[in-house]
Design a protein around this motif. Structure first.
Motif, mmCIF file in Angstrom:
data_model
loop_
_atom_site.group_PDB
_atom_site.id
_atom_site.type_symbol
_atom_site.label_atom_id
_atom_site.label_comp_id
_atom_site.label_asym_id
_atom_site.label_seq_id
_atom_site.Cartn_x
_atom_site.Cartn_y
_atom_site.Cartn_z
ATOM 1 N N PRO A 91 0.799 -1.234 0.000
ATOM 2 C CA PRO A 91 0.000 0.000 0.000
ATOM 3 C C PRO A 91 0.823 1.271 0.000
ATOM 4 O O PRO A 91 0.353 2.309 -0.471
ATOM 5 C CB PRO A 91 -0.835 -0.119 1.284
ATOM 6 C CG PRO A 91 -0.077 -1.064 2.144
ATOM 7 C CD PRO A 91 0.586 -2.034 1.222
ATOM 8 N N ASP A 92 2.033 1.227 0.528
ATOM 9 C CA ASP A 92 2.900 2.402 0.580
ATOM 10 C C ASP A 92 4.312 1.922 0.868
ATOM 11 O O ASP A 92 4.543 0.772 1.261
ATOM 12 C CB ASP A 92 2.432 3.398 1.650
ATOM 13 C CG ASP A 92 2.352 2.771 3.011
ATOM 14 O OD1 ASP A 92 3.387 2.638 3.669
ATOM 15 O OD2 ASP A 92 1.238 2.389 3.428
ATOM 16 N N ALA A 93 5.280 2.816 0.679
ATOM 17 C CA ALA A 93 6.685 2.424 0.800
ATOM 18 C C ALA A 93 7.054 2.020 2.223
ATOM 19 O O ALA A 93 7.837 1.085 2.426
ATOM 20 C CB ALA A 93 7.578 3.571 0.322
ATOM 21 N N MET A 94 6.502 2.708 3.222
ATOM 22 C CA MET A 94 6.846 2.376 4.609
ATOM 23 C C MET A 94 6.357 0.980 4.977
ATOM 24 O O MET A 94 7.062 0.205 5.627
ATOM 25 C CB MET A 94 6.253 3.421 5.556
ATOM 26 C CG MET A 94 6.997 4.740 5.514
ATOM 27 S SD MET A 94 6.311 6.065 6.544
ATOM 28 C CE MET A 94 5.421 5.222 7.808
ATOM 29 N N THR A 95 5.133 0.642 4.578
ATOM 30 C CA THR A 95 4.606 -0.687 4.867
ATOM 31 C C THR A 95 5.382 -1.743 4.086
ATOM 32 O O THR A 95 5.695 -2.818 4.612
ATOM 33 C CB THR A 95 3.112 -0.756 4.531
ATOM 34 O OG1 THR A 95 2.422 0.247 5.276
ATOM 35 C CG2 THR A 95 2.533 -2.108 4.864
ATOM 36 N N ARG A 96 5.701 -1.444 2.837
ATOM 37 C CA ARG A 96 6.522 -2.366 2.047
ATOM 38 C C ARG A 96 7.815 -2.702 2.766
ATOM 39 O O ARG A 96 8.175 -3.871 2.938
ATOM 40 C CB ARG A 96 6.836 -1.745 0.687
ATOM 41 C CG ARG A 96 7.731 -2.590 -0.225
ATOM 42 C CD ARG A 96 8.369 -1.748 -1.296
ATOM 43 N NE ARG A 96 9.255 -0.735 -0.708
ATOM 44 C CZ ARG A 96 9.683 0.344 -1.353
ATOM 45 N NH1 ARG A 96 9.277 0.575 -2.586
ATOM 46 N NH2 ARG A 96 10.480 1.202 -0.765
ATOM 47 N N ASP A 97 8.532 -1.675 3.227
ATOM 48 C CA ASP A 97 9.826 -1.915 3.872
ATOM 49 C C ASP A 97 9.678 -2.640 5.206
ATOM 50 O O ASP A 97 10.516 -3.464 5.567
ATOM 51 C CB ASP A 97 10.566 -0.592 4.064
ATOM 52 C CG ASP A 97 11.048 0.004 2.746
ATOM 53 O OD1 ASP A 97 11.003 -0.714 1.723
ATOM 54 O OD2 ASP A 97 11.450 1.180 2.736
ATOM 55 N N ALA A 98 8.594 -2.348 5.941
ATOM 56 C CA ALA A 98 8.361 -3.035 7.208
ATOM 57 C C ALA A 98 8.152 -4.531 6.982
ATOM 58 O O ALA A 98 8.612 -5.358 7.787
ATOM 59 C CB ALA A 98 7.148 -2.432 7.919
ATOM 60 N N PHE A 99 7.474 -4.891 5.906
ATOM 61 C CA PHE A 99 7.258 -6.302 5.592
ATOM 62 C C PHE A 99 8.537 -6.956 5.088
ATOM 63 O O PHE A 99 8.877 -8.077 5.468
ATOM 64 C CB PHE A 99 6.144 -6.437 4.556
ATOM 65 C CG PHE A 99 4.764 -6.461 5.143
ATOM 66 C CD1 PHE A 99 3.916 -7.519 4.898
ATOM 67 C CD2 PHE A 99 4.287 -5.421 5.940
ATOM 68 C CE1 PHE A 99 2.628 -7.566 5.435
ATOM 69 C CE2 PHE A 99 3.020 -5.436 6.475
ATOM 70 C CZ PHE A 99 2.180 -6.511 6.231
#
Length: 476
Positions: A91-99
């Motif tokens: 959904p967004d870059a921050m969530t991508r990186d957290a995963f």
């Protein structure tokens, strides 16, 4: 059924809407920043600890994959929301990186086709993406587990994937989705638009369907928004705006740090009007051409609809009655007027196409966890009540759990919300039981432990009835 939304302070403001309003119909609202077409799709390269892959499906849809070096065995198939057809896998870059830093591999497609309402191809393209990535990226060729996730329009896509995914996915996480289906989605929106036309417009009414271009649809959205704004100058206009908002399932919290109190009807109507003017009407009318283009014609019909019956299911009925009484208006007469002039007919072929491609059956092949904000102005939380009723009716209620965060905004989740919801779904997949994993206390604990910054809190909440879906007689 009435809302049990807690009336308490939250740190999550509605500043995200500025971006949504500015983007208008070009992209979907729905990330933590409020831009639901997704900022993740704009990222050209993977995070440093992952490898990035890209390819193309036979129908021309693009796919992308980010695979971390320490892949944990779980492959995440992301379905993006309404907007440009660009490949996205989070959904967004921050969530991508957290995963990614937790070892999850992320994949997703652009969908193909000529319309941003891509329901006629989205599920097919997502399954094809899953096959293509597993074939071409050796590291994820045999994942231990595959989970589908998505948001906004992609939440609907994801619920259809959960319905058809036996043997291909293990579980689904559907957020801020149009889970009541495309027919109901268009019906209740256009019911509210019709009420604005009938009750707030003098003279020639504004076109609300059968559009020939994005520009024509956007002009109608702007005109309806202007009518609502002008109506705020009189008690009569505010009362009728409240009625239109109730038919549209417009939440009564749009901006500010906390929602209005339950019985402050004037403040509630003010919040509804603000949401209609600044976001909901411009966006949804602007997008309607794309929906009609995809389905082959107008989908909305109100022939035979009894608007008094519809309103009886609204949790906003006390507000509407109070404001009508204060304005000296006859609510029953306005409802009779709406019923008397209800003559809009849908294109039967377009309706059949929508029913075939964009309406969940309620059957689930895998566990599905849904996530929603309590006050979503674009895909309101009552979508969930309609979806739950359909899933229970299909006999699969045990596979569904619905969770909520106390926030205004469309898909305004932070990485910690996503990680907590995923942990709850993984508990169900690991143990065969939901247990207490979807209780707000457990979800908030998981969100805190994620240590990914602030997040809107999970709360116990019962979504109100979805007006316009509950209240219509017969089937379409």
């Amino acid at each position: 059924m009435t809302s049990t939304r807690p009336r308490r302070r939250t740190g999550r403001a509605a500043a995200a809407f500025g971006c949504c309003a500015a983007l208008a119909v070009a992209t979907a609202c729905g990330g933590a920043t409020g831009t639901g077409a997704g900022s993740a799709g704009a990222a050209k390269a993977a995070a440093p600890h992952a490898r990035h892959y890209a390819g193309e499906l036979a129908d021309g849809a693009a796919w992308i994959a980010d695979v971390p070096d320490d892949f944990n065995g779980t492959l995440m198939l992301f379905s993006h929301g309404y907007g440009p057809l660009q490949a996205q896998n989070a959904p967004d870059a921050m969530t991508r990186d957290a995963f990614l830093k937790r070892g999850y591999a992320l994949i997703g497609s652009s969908y193909s086709g000529s319309s941003r309402w891509a329901l006629n191809v989205a599920v097919q393209d997502q399954f094809a993406t899953l096959g293509a990535v597993r074939k071409k990226v050796g590291k994820v060729g045999e994942p231990k587990r595959t989970i589908a996730w998505g948001q906004s329009m992609g939440g609907l896509v994801n619920s259809l994937i959960a319905q058809r995914g036996k043997g291909r996915i293990d579980g689904a996480l559907s957020s801020c989705g149009i889970v009541a289906g495309g027919i109901g989605f268009n019906d209740y929106q256009a019911d509210g638009d019709y009420a604005i036309n009938q009750l707030l417009i003098s003279g020639t009414q504004i076109k609300i369907g059968g559009f020939s271009s994005d520009e024509e649809a956007a002009a109608s959205g702007k005109a309806l928004a202007n009518a609502v704004q002008s109506a705020q100058s009189t008690p009569q206009g505010r009362a009728r705006t409240a009625l239109a908002a109730a038919l549209r399932n417009q939440p009564d919290w749009f901006s500010g740090q906390q929602p209005p109190s339950v019985h402050d009807y004037e403040a509630r109507e003010k919040q509804q009007a603000e949401g209609l003017v600044k976001l909901t009407l411009p966006f949804t009318l602007g997008a309607r051409y794309q929906v009609e283009k995809a389905q082959g014609g107008p989908v909305y019909s109100n022939v035979g609809v009894d608007y008094a019956r519809l309103l009886r299911y609204s949790s906003d009925l006390p507000e509407v009655r109070a404001l009508y009484e204060k304005a000296g208006l006859d609510l029953d007469e306005d409802l009779r007027r709406l019923t008397r002039h209800a003559r809009t007919e849908a294109d039967p072929g377009a309706v059949r196409n929508m029913e075939r491609t964009a309406v969940p059956s309620g059957r689930l092949a895998v566990p599905n966890l849904t996530l929603h904000t309590t006050d979503d102005p674009l895909n309101p939380a009552p979508q969930e009540s309609a979806y739950a009723r359909k899933v229970r009716g299909a006999g699969d209620g045990g596979l569904l759990r619905q969770t909520y965060v106390h926030a205004t905004g469309h898909c305004t989740f932070e990485p910690a919300n996503w990680l907590a919801a995923l942990k709850a779904l993984e508990h169900r997949l690991d143990t065969g039981s939901w247990g207490a994993a979807t209780e707000p206390q457990q979800l908030n604990q998981a969100a805190r432990e994620a240590a990914e910054g602030s997040y809107p809190p999970f709360v116990r909440y019962t979504a109100p009835e979805l007006v316009g879906v509950r209240g219509r007689t017969g089937t379409r």
